[in-house]
Design a protein around this motif. Structure first.
Motif, mmCIF file in Angstrom:
data_model
loop_
_atom_site.group_PDB
_atom_site.id
_atom_site.type_symbol
_atom_site.label_atom_id
_atom_site.label_comp_id
_atom_site.label_asym_id
_atom_site.label_seq_id
_atom_site.Cartn_x
_atom_site.Cartn_y
_atom_site.Cartn_z
ATOM 1 N N ALA A 7 35.282 32.472 43.291
ATOM 2 C CA ALA A 7 34.612 33.580 43.958
ATOM 3 C C ALA A 7 35.638 34.650 44.270
ATOM 4 O O ALA A 7 36.814 34.364 44.533
ATOM 5 C CB ALA A 7 33.927 33.105 45.244
ATOM 6 N N ASP A 8 35.187 35.943 44.261
ATOM 7 C CA ASP A 8 36.078 37.049 44.579
ATOM 8 C C ASP A 8 35.222 38.201 45.105
ATOM 9 O O ASP A 8 34.140 38.470 44.561
ATOM 10 C CB ASP A 8 36.850 37.471 43.317
ATOM 11 C CG ASP A 8 37.955 38.461 43.641
ATOM 12 O OD1 ASP A 8 37.644 39.661 43.816
ATOM 13 O OD2 ASP A 8 39.117 38.037 43.740
ATOM 14 N N PRO A 9 35.669 38.902 46.146
ATOM 15 C CA PRO A 9 34.863 40.027 46.682
ATOM 16 C C PRO A 9 34.584 41.096 45.626
ATOM 17 O O PRO A 9 33.578 41.804 45.717
ATOM 18 C CB PRO A 9 35.740 40.573 47.815
ATOM 19 C CG PRO A 9 36.646 39.453 48.187
ATOM 20 C CD PRO A 9 36.886 38.674 46.937
ATOM 21 N N ASP A 10 35.476 41.222 44.646
ATOM 22 C CA ASP A 10 35.296 42.228 43.610
ATOM 23 C C ASP A 10 34.678 41.662 42.340
ATOM 24 O O ASP A 10 34.724 42.288 41.281
ATOM 25 C CB ASP A 10 36.656 42.867 43.275
ATOM 26 C CG ASP A 10 37.274 43.525 44.494
ATOM 27 O OD1 ASP A 10 36.587 44.359 45.122
ATOM 28 O OD2 ASP A 10 38.409 43.181 44.838
ATOM 29 N N GLY A 11 34.141 40.429 42.462
ATOM 30 C CA GLY A 11 33.521 39.803 41.317
ATOM 31 C C GLY A 11 34.542 39.184 40.389
ATOM 32 O O GLY A 11 35.719 39.532 40.391
ATOM 33 N N VAL A 12 34.101 38.200 39.598
ATOM 34 C CA VAL A 12 34.955 37.543 38.618
ATOM 35 C C VAL A 12 34.552 38.046 37.240
ATOM 36 O O VAL A 12 33.419 37.857 36.803
ATOM 37 C CB VAL A 12 34.819 36.012 38.696
ATOM 38 C CG1 VAL A 12 35.696 35.362 37.628
ATOM 39 C CG2 VAL A 12 35.200 35.524 40.082
ATOM 40 N N ALA A 13 35.513 38.676 36.563
ATOM 41 C CA ALA A 13 35.204 39.274 35.275
ATOM 42 C C ALA A 13 35.391 38.290 34.134
ATOM 43 O O ALA A 13 34.481 38.077 33.318
ATOM 44 C CB ALA A 13 36.078 40.516 35.053
ATOM 45 N N THR A 14 36.564 37.667 34.063
ATOM 46 C CA THR A 14 36.846 36.758 32.956
ATOM 47 C C THR A 14 37.655 35.572 33.464
ATOM 48 O O THR A 14 38.298 35.619 34.518
ATOM 49 C CB THR A 14 37.660 37.452 31.838
ATOM 50 O OG1 THR A 14 38.914 37.866 32.388
ATOM 51 C CG2 THR A 14 36.904 38.645 31.272
ATOM 52 N N ASP B 286 39.572 39.552 38.356
ATOM 53 C CA ASP B 286 38.419 40.057 39.109
ATOM 54 C C ASP B 286 37.968 41.399 38.551
ATOM 55 O O ASP B 286 38.498 41.897 37.547
ATOM 56 C CB ASP B 286 38.741 40.131 40.599
ATOM 57 C CG ASP B 286 39.735 41.222 40.964
ATOM 58 O OD1 ASP B 286 40.138 41.992 40.064
ATOM 59 O OD2 ASP B 286 40.111 41.302 42.145
ATOM 60 N N GLY B 287 36.965 42.011 39.191
ATOM 61 C CA GLY B 287 36.380 43.253 38.702
ATOM 62 C C GLY B 287 37.326 44.427 38.717
ATOM 63 O O GLY B 287 37.078 45.439 38.050
ATOM 64 N N LEU B 288 38.417 44.344 39.462
ATOM 65 C CA LEU B 288 39.396 45.435 39.512
ATOM 66 C C LEU B 288 40.601 45.173 38.624
ATOM 67 O O LEU B 288 41.569 45.915 38.650
ATOM 68 C CB LEU B 288 39.850 45.657 40.958
ATOM 69 C CG LEU B 288 38.753 46.051 41.953
ATOM 70 C CD1 LEU B 288 39.345 46.265 43.338
ATOM 71 C CD2 LEU B 288 38.042 47.327 41.491
ATOM 72 N N GLY B 289 40.586 44.039 37.922
ATOM 73 C CA GLY B 289 41.673 43.746 36.995
ATOM 74 C C GLY B 289 42.811 42.928 37.572
ATOM 75 O O GLY B 289 43.812 42.699 36.896
ATOM 76 N N ALA B 290 42.683 42.463 38.828
ATOM 77 C CA ALA B 290 43.743 41.635 39.424
ATOM 78 C C ALA B 290 43.588 40.194 38.947
ATOM 79 O O ALA B 290 42.477 39.660 38.894
ATOM 80 C CB ALA B 290 43.673 41.704 40.945
ATOM 81 N N ALA B 291 44.710 39.558 38.599
ATOM 82 C CA ALA B 291 44.688 38.189 38.062
ATOM 83 C C ALA B 291 45.190 37.193 39.106
ATOM 84 O O ALA B 291 46.046 37.510 39.942
ATOM 85 C CB ALA B 291 45.535 38.100 36.801
ATOM 86 N N SER B 292 44.668 35.970 39.051
ATOM 87 C CA SER B 292 45.093 34.886 39.937
ATOM 88 C C SER B 292 44.974 33.577 39.181
ATOM 89 O O SER B 292 44.140 33.450 38.277
ATOM 90 C CB SER B 292 44.213 34.855 41.194
ATOM 91 O OG SER B 292 44.607 33.813 42.049
#
Length: 781
Positions: free
Chosen positions: A1-8, A57-63
């Motif tokens: 889960a991520d506040p900015d959504g999970v993109a990939t 996430d939706g802003l392009g940050a990776a974790s």
């Protein structure tokens, strides 16, 4: 889960420390939660797979999870190797192949650096990013059949919900009398016997990082670490812990001729030391008394004091100094157990190592902790009770002091009844060995023969008797010395129910000095076994006549109330609170000055609370002590009560009185208390008779019957203004008078509650302007 959504999401993996590969993860959303799923292709048997997940996430940050990504150790291996054993837990330890090679390199095996790993418990629960290092001496770490592992769990995931680390011990079974890990049978016996700290281990099937090393293992949990110590002793983990160890040092460099090159673990040389005085420099102790906890304190003072005490050649000093810094009885029990199990690789019956020494915080006394007992069942079964020792200091501690040798023999007798119990030991041997499909019956037979041999060499037939001067004698002193004999099955001796200091002149010969309180003194002398039970076959009596002046009798603890509650209990006149109290009684015809005396609720701390100077109890007099921890209330007062610096426990404890010279005067031990009911001696001062008293009488003679029943002795009046009622009473107890103007109404109204200070109470009803009024008196009890 991520506040900015999970993109990939991407699943990354590497096989057998090879190149990293990745597969995309499918993305589905359910109830606002994004779920990523990916599949690693099937791999061949025994392959090790390292993996992690990376999401954007939706802003392009990776974790990543685990957070270290390629540096993390989330691992699995493809099942292979040993078949599953059906009745034991499993532990699987997984490292990458590169890490396995590094850890087991000959020049690395002695490193205690933690290597990252995955631990799998019972093939169900995985612990990623744990830590591990090899466990054993250098001789064991480089031998595939012996090497063990100490494993550290992630801080947020404890093993079995409790342990932050554990050890897998794969060595053992050296005697040929049992099998691998048969020392667990001995650890079971330690816990069954009691009186010794004991470990709680488990047998497991262990899947090693090297599949060729898969085997059974001894799972060692809470090996005398903080968790164990805190559950066994007050503030236990604060105590200092040391391990007596041999120094194994390698002698051969990995590169021939290069003395500065890394060393091979073998060949080696070995140094060791007895527990003895090594001087005043802590550095002399550091390498053989390894610090097991609190390394930052660098505190070697307690270990040095113990070692120096053990080295005393003067027997009196050896006795006094060891008792000051060692729990001698526990130490003797530990050595007795080692003697019975035929161990050859533990202090003090084998090499000078494999002993953990712990100093408990409550009294700073050292204790012997047994742990590594895999070289057992090896000494000659039919040799003497104490089969020599490689430790001269321990041998002296036991054999040079008769009381210690007697206690040691007593522990041998007590423990041998368990280790020699073939029914009990055989049943547990069968259970344990059945789990790992081995035959441990030879170990049980060894223990039985060894126990029988030991018992045959103990002085068990010594009669319980008075020897000097014998029965019915006379002296001209205020004390008499009683002497006698007792077999080692007698743990303690009571004289008229009291425990006097005993002097053991030999293993079986004792003496004790007892006070004479009157012209003719009868003494009943009885043995007590190790369980604290009176022995009916160890009972003698004598009469001692005092032809001279006799000593005053000691002041005694005469009555106590450890569950005092209002309103029916007895309030402290100083503050009106209902608190614990006890009463001292002077049984003599002359006053006794208690200056310098001490009171305590812990007999291990006899000087806990000093009685105030110039406290005097008159002839046949009483003194009330409030156990309220309110010393500030001591001082001039109308009743002369004292206020001690401790409180009593209504679940049971002890109270002791000690004279100015430290001589024990009297002590009482009590169990669970009944609210507002006292206990005490009846008649006053009779230490052989204990009474429960609902009619408690602080500062007065004890009464065995109930308090005076409420009644109306007389009535003054009545008049229109008042009625005065007179009631019989017991001083200290509370009474209430109730009234009603109509008996048929069924209710009573309290008029007045009074606490008696004498044998009568007067209660006034100030308002009686009624035609008829009825009264009743009630004792609040």
């Amino acid at each position: 889960a991520d506040p900015d959504g999970v993109a990939t999401g991407t699943l990354c993996y590497a096989v057998n420390s090879g190149a990293w590969q990745s597969v995309p993860m499918s993305r589905t959303a359910t109830n606002g939660m994004t779920r990523l799923a990916g599949t690693i292709p099937g791999q061949g048997t025994t392959n090790v797979v390292q993996f992690y997940v990376q999401a954007v996430d939706g802003l392009g940050a990776a974790s990543a999870y685990p957070a270290g990504g390629t540096n993390s150790r989330a691992l699995y291996d493809v099942a292979g190797g040993a078949a599953y054993m059906p009745r034991v837990h499993t532990v699987r330890l997984i490292l990458t192949p590169d890490d396995v090679t590094f850890v087991h390199a000959h020049t690395n095996v002695m490193s205690n650096e933690k290597m990252a790993c995955t631990i799998i418990d019972d093939e169900r629960k995985a612990y990623y990013d744990g830590g591990v290092h090899l466990q054993s001496s250098e001789r064991g770490r480089d031998v595939a059949s012996r090497v063990g592992y100490t494993v550290y769990l992630p801080s947020d995931r404890l093993f079995r919900g409790v342990h932050d680390s554990f050890t897998v011990d794969r060595s053992g079974g050296y005697s040929g009398n049992g099998g691998d890990h048969d020392e667990i049978l001995l650890k079971n016996a330690v816990n069954k016997a009691g009186g010794l700290p004991g470990m709680y281990d488990d047998l497991i099937q262990f899947f090693s990082p090297r599949t060729n090393d898969d085997s059974t293992g001894l799972l060692i949990m809470a090996k005398y670490g903080s968790l164990f110590l805190d559950t066994q002793y007050p503030e236990g983990s604060d105590g200092e812990l040391y391990k007596l160890a041999l120094i194994y040092y390698p002698t051969t460099p990995a590169v021939s001729g290069d003395v500065q090159a890394p060393k091979l673990p073998q060949p080696d040389a070995v140094l060791g030391t007895d527990i003895k005085n090594l001087g005043d420099d802590p550095e002399a102790y550091r390498w053989t008394f390894l610090k097991e906890n609190h390394s930052g304190r660098n505190n070697y003072a307690p270990m040095m004091a113990l070692a120096k005490a053990f080295s005393q050649t003067n027997i009196a000093l050896l006795d006094s100094q060891t008792r000051a810094c060692v729990d001698v009885d526990e130490w003797l029990r530990g050595v007795a157990f080692l003697s019975l199990i035929g161990i050859t690789d533990m202090y003090s019956l084998g090499n000078s190592h494999n002993l953990i020494i712990y100093f408990r915080p409550e009294d700073s006394k050292g204790m012997a902790f047994l742990w590594d007992m895999d070289y057992s069942y090896l000494t000659t079964q039919t040799n003497q009770a104490f089969p020599g020792s490689n430790s001269a200091t321990t041998y002296n501690l036991i054999t040079k002091i008769p009381a210690n040798l007697r206690a040691f023999y007593g522990h041998l007798l007590d423990l041998s009844t368990l280790t020699g119990d073939t029914a009990y030991m055989g049943a547990w041997s069968g259970r344990y060995s059945g789990l790992v499909t081995q035959d441990w019956s030879k170990a049980v037979n060894f223990l039985a023969i060894r126990a029988a041999t030991v018992r045959s060499k103990l002085p068990l037939s010594t009669p319980f008797a008075l020897t000097n001067p014998g029965a019915n004698f006379a002296v001209t002193n205020d004390h008499a010395t009683l002497s006698g004999t007792a077999a080692v099955g007698v743990s303690n001796i009571l004289i008229n129910g009291l425990s006097y200091p005993l002097v053991w002149n030999t293993v079986t010969n004792w003496s004790a000095s007892v006070p004479l309180f009157q012209a003719v003194n009868s003494f009943s002398v009885q043995g007590v076994n190790r369980s604290g039970l009176l022995m009916t076959n160890a009972l003698v009596s004598t009469v001692v006549t005092n032809l001279g002046l006799y000593a005053p009798r000691p002041v005694v603890i005469n009555e106590w109330m450890a569950d005092n509650a209002g309103p029916a209990g007895y309030p402290d006149p100083a503050d009106g609170l209902h608190q614990d109290w006890f009463e001292l009684y002077n049984p003599n015809d002359a006053a006794v000055n208690l200056t310098g005396y001490h009171l305590t609720d812990d007999l291990a701390e006899p000087a806990q609370w000093p009685v105030p100077t110039n406290t005097v109890i008159g002839p046949r007099g009483f003194l009330l002590v409030w156990a309220d921890n309110e010393e500030f209330q001591n001082g001039p007062g109308t009743n002369g009560d004292l206020h001690a610096n401790f409180k009593l426990n209504n679940a049971g404890e002890t109270i002791g009185l000690y004279a100015a010279d430290g001589t024990w005067q009297h002590a009482v031990a009590f169990g669970d208390q009944i609210r507002n009911v006292s206990q005490g001696l009846y008649p006053d001062g009779d230490t052989n008779s204990l009474c429960v008293m609902t009619n408690w009488t602080p500062r007065a003679a004890n009464q065995s019957g109930p308090p005076v029943a409420p009644d109306v002795l007389g009535m003054a009046g009545p008049s229109e203004s008042a009625v005065t009622l007179s009631l019989p009473a017991t001083a200290g107890h509370a009474y209430v008078v109730e009234f009603t103007d109509d008996l048929s109404a069924g209710g009573w109204t309290p008029l007045s509650t009074n606490r008696a200070t004498a044998d009568t109470i007067e209660i006034v009803d100030p308002s009686t302007n009624v035609a008829t009024r009825f009264y009743r008196a009630v004792l609040l009890q």
